[in-house]
Write an enzyme that holds these catalytic residues in place. Structure first.
Site, short mmCIF file in Angstrom:
data_model
loop_
_atom_site.label_atom_id
_atom_site.label_comp_id
_atom_site.label_asym_id
_atom_site.label_seq_id
_atom_site.Cartn_x
_atom_site.Cartn_y
_atom_site.Cartn_z
N ASN A 1 -17.25 -0.10 -22.02
CA ASN A 1 -18.05 0.78 -22.88
C ASN A 1 -17.96 0.35 -24.33
O ASN A 1 -16.95 -0.19 -24.77
CB ASN A 1 -17.62 2.25 -22.72
CG ASN A 1 -16.54 2.64 -23.70
OD1 ASN A 1 -16.81 3.00 -24.84
ND2 ASN A 1 -15.27 2.54 -23.28
N PHE B 1 -17.93 6.10 -30.69
CA PHE B 1 -17.71 7.48 -31.16
C PHE B 1 -19.01 8.25 -31.38
O PHE B 1 -19.24 8.86 -32.44
CB PHE B 1 -16.90 7.51 -32.47
CG PHE B 1 -15.48 7.01 -32.36
CD1 PHE B 1 -14.84 6.88 -31.14
CD2 PHE B 1 -14.76 6.70 -33.51
CE1 PHE B 1 -13.52 6.43 -31.06
CE2 PHE B 1 -13.45 6.25 -33.45
CZ PHE B 1 -12.83 6.12 -32.23
N SER C 1 -9.71 2.43 -30.69
CA SER C 1 -10.98 2.12 -30.04
C SER C 1 -11.49 0.77 -30.55
O SER C 1 -11.49 0.53 -31.76
CB SER C 1 -12.02 3.20 -30.35
OG SER C 1 -13.30 2.71 -29.99
N ASN D 1 -14.52 -0.11 -30.56
CA ASN D 1 -15.96 -0.01 -30.79
C ASN D 1 -16.37 0.51 -32.16
O ASN D 1 -17.54 0.79 -32.40
CB ASN D 1 -16.59 0.86 -29.69
CG ASN D 1 -16.31 0.27 -28.32
OD1 ASN D 1 -16.46 -0.92 -28.12
ND2 ASN D 1 -15.87 1.11 -27.39
N THR D 2 -15.39 0.71 -33.04
CA THR D 2 -15.70 1.06 -34.43
C THR D 2 -15.08 -0.05 -35.27
O THR D 2 -13.86 -0.25 -35.23
CB THR D 2 -15.09 2.43 -34.81
OG1 THR D 2 -15.72 3.43 -34.02
CG2 THR D 2 -15.28 2.76 -36.28
N LYS E 1 -2.64 7.16 -30.42
CA LYS E 1 -3.14 6.41 -29.25
C LYS E 1 -3.32 4.95 -29.63
O LYS E 1 -4.04 4.63 -30.57
CB LYS E 1 -4.46 7.01 -28.77
CG LYS E 1 -4.98 6.33 -27.50
CD LYS E 1 -6.07 7.14 -26.85
CE LYS E 1 -6.58 6.47 -25.59
NZ LYS E 1 -7.61 7.26 -24.91
N ASN F 1 -5.39 2.69 -24.91
CA ASN F 1 -6.85 2.76 -24.94
C ASN F 1 -7.42 1.59 -24.10
O ASN F 1 -6.67 0.92 -23.39
CB ASN F 1 -7.32 2.65 -26.40
CG ASN F 1 -8.61 3.43 -26.64
OD1 ASN F 1 -9.54 3.33 -25.86
ND2 ASN F 1 -8.65 4.20 -27.71
#
Ligand SMILES: Cc1cc2nc3c(=O)[nH]c(=O)nc-3n(C[C@H](O)[C@H](O)[C@H](O)COP(=O)(O)O)c2cc1C
Length: 369
Positions: A116, A120, A180, A182-183, A223, A252
């Site tokens: 994925n 966010f 994450s 993805n940022t 996390k 994560n």
């Protein structure tokens, strides 16, 4: 029913659409008292041997839902009924944001994995507070907070603190997501100095909010990514102990694509993003063990990554997890997964005549001796 009928049907749809459709249908049907009663009766695990005390609360089991499944807490009530003893909602950011362009969620069934790059997508902390104000569930609630995309890393602390303030009245614990993939730049916040500044600001505000309300500060966990090097994991653990954090969530999703059996061109077509599910299991376990050993068991470790069977969860406990969270397992194994996990874990404990707390950290301790 799940494997033969529902899963093949849902897997025909785009992965994100399938997720929304299935959850909207489930949440809607859970409004009917007879469906609610049926779900509770059929799915809710009742295994007294799994009861644990965490966050100062009695939990029916050590199994929770990982962040990302319910980003806006819109399904908190319905998900509680699936048998999770805690639900972590979010990641939520101070500002609402759309996330990355679609498609941004991909299945790799041969690997029992997902990729994925949501980035966010969420309605923001204020909207989550409104959703939680309406919720009825008494299930332990973790609120996972992250940084708004528009906020530069130098101002990240203020962004996290804003979400903390808005959601403090509803949470049982907070998870600070700095992992994450993805940022852009988010994972840089895991570096020692950046993390000290960020977590310091969060713990100070947590203490101030608690004082204002005449309550105890809420447990704060950080996390982390499975892609940290071992010395970097050690730094996070030392900092968490130094700042009096409650624990660490390990881990994560990973940016690694090593060891996949899916054809490389199919993997490549997914593009960048975080990989979750079975291929993550061994690295997540190793990070859990590292955190447990480095902290001497003084931090609460929530294990997350690659739990697709009771055996996987068992190994995470043995590595040092006090709780486990699942996400990808629910997609592949369906709504009876929590019950199956609970039954499998309870059977193992009964066979061995052990309590869960005795199992926690067993493999980490054995490796040390
Ligand atoms: C589609 C998807 C979205 C996710 N979104 C988030 C998120 O918003 N925040 C977060 O901390 N973790 C997020 N995660 C990571 C999960 O919470 C979990 O840590 C990870 O997937 C490993 O567990 P699993 O192998 O059981 O899925 C996401 C995972 C998936 C698969």
């Amino acid at each position: 029913m799940w494997r033969r009928f529902l899963r093949p049907l849902l897997f025909c749809l785009d992965a994100e659409r399938a997720h929304r459709f299935a959850m909207a249908l489930f949440a809607f049907s859970m409004r009917l008292p007879c469906v609610r009663a049926l779900v509770r009766w059929r799915l809710f695990p009742r295994e007294p041997v799994l009861r644990v005390r965490r966050f100062g609360r009695e939990l029916a089991s050590p199994i929770g839902l990982a962040a990302g499944f319910d980003k806006d807490a819109r399904w908190f009530d319905a998900l509680s009924a699936l048998g999770f003893s805690f639900v972590e909602v979010g990641t939520v950011t101070a500002r609402p944001q759309p996330g990355n362009p679609r498609p941004r969620l991909f299945r790799l069934p041969a690997d029992r994995a997902l990729v994925n790059r949501f980035g966010f997508n969420n309605l923001g902390a204020q909207a989550m507070a409104r959703a939680l104000a309406r919720a009825r569930s008494r299930t332990v609630l973790g609120v996972n907070i992250g940084k708004s995309k528009a906020t530069p890393n130098a101002e990240a602390a203020g962004d996290y603190v804003e979400s903390l303030e808005r959601l403090w009245p509803f949470a049982t614990y907070f998870a600070v997501n700095v992992s994450s993939p993805n940022t852009a730049g988010l994972r840089d916040l895991q570096a020692k100095d950046e993390l000290r500044g960020l977590l310091g600001a969060i713990t100070r505000q947590n203490a101030a909010l608690a004082k204002k309300r005449g309550a105890e500060p809420l447990p704060v966990l950080v996390k982390i990514a499975p892609d940290l090097l071992d010395p970097e994991v050690d730094d996070v653990v030392d900092l968490a102990l130094d700042l009096g954090l409650a624990g660490v969530i390990a881990t994560n999703t990973t940016t690694s694509r090593e060891g996949l059996v899916t054809a490389p061109d199919k993997v490549q077509r997914c593009g960048p993003g975080g990989l979750s599910g079975a291929p993550l299991a061994s690295r997540a376990r190793a990070v859990v063990e590292r955190v447990y050993s480095r902290s001497g068991g003084r931090l609460l470790v929530i294990g997350s990554g690659g739990v697709l069977s009771a055996e996987d969860a068992w190994e995470l406990f043995r590595a040092g997890a006090s709780l486990v969270e699942i996400y990808t397992g629910l997609i592949y194994e369906g709504p009876t997964f929590v019950r199956a996990l609970s039954r499998g874990l309870a059977r193992k404990l009964r066979e061995r005549g052990q309590t869960l707390d005795e199992v926690i950290g067993e493999s980490a301790r054995a490796r040390k001796n």
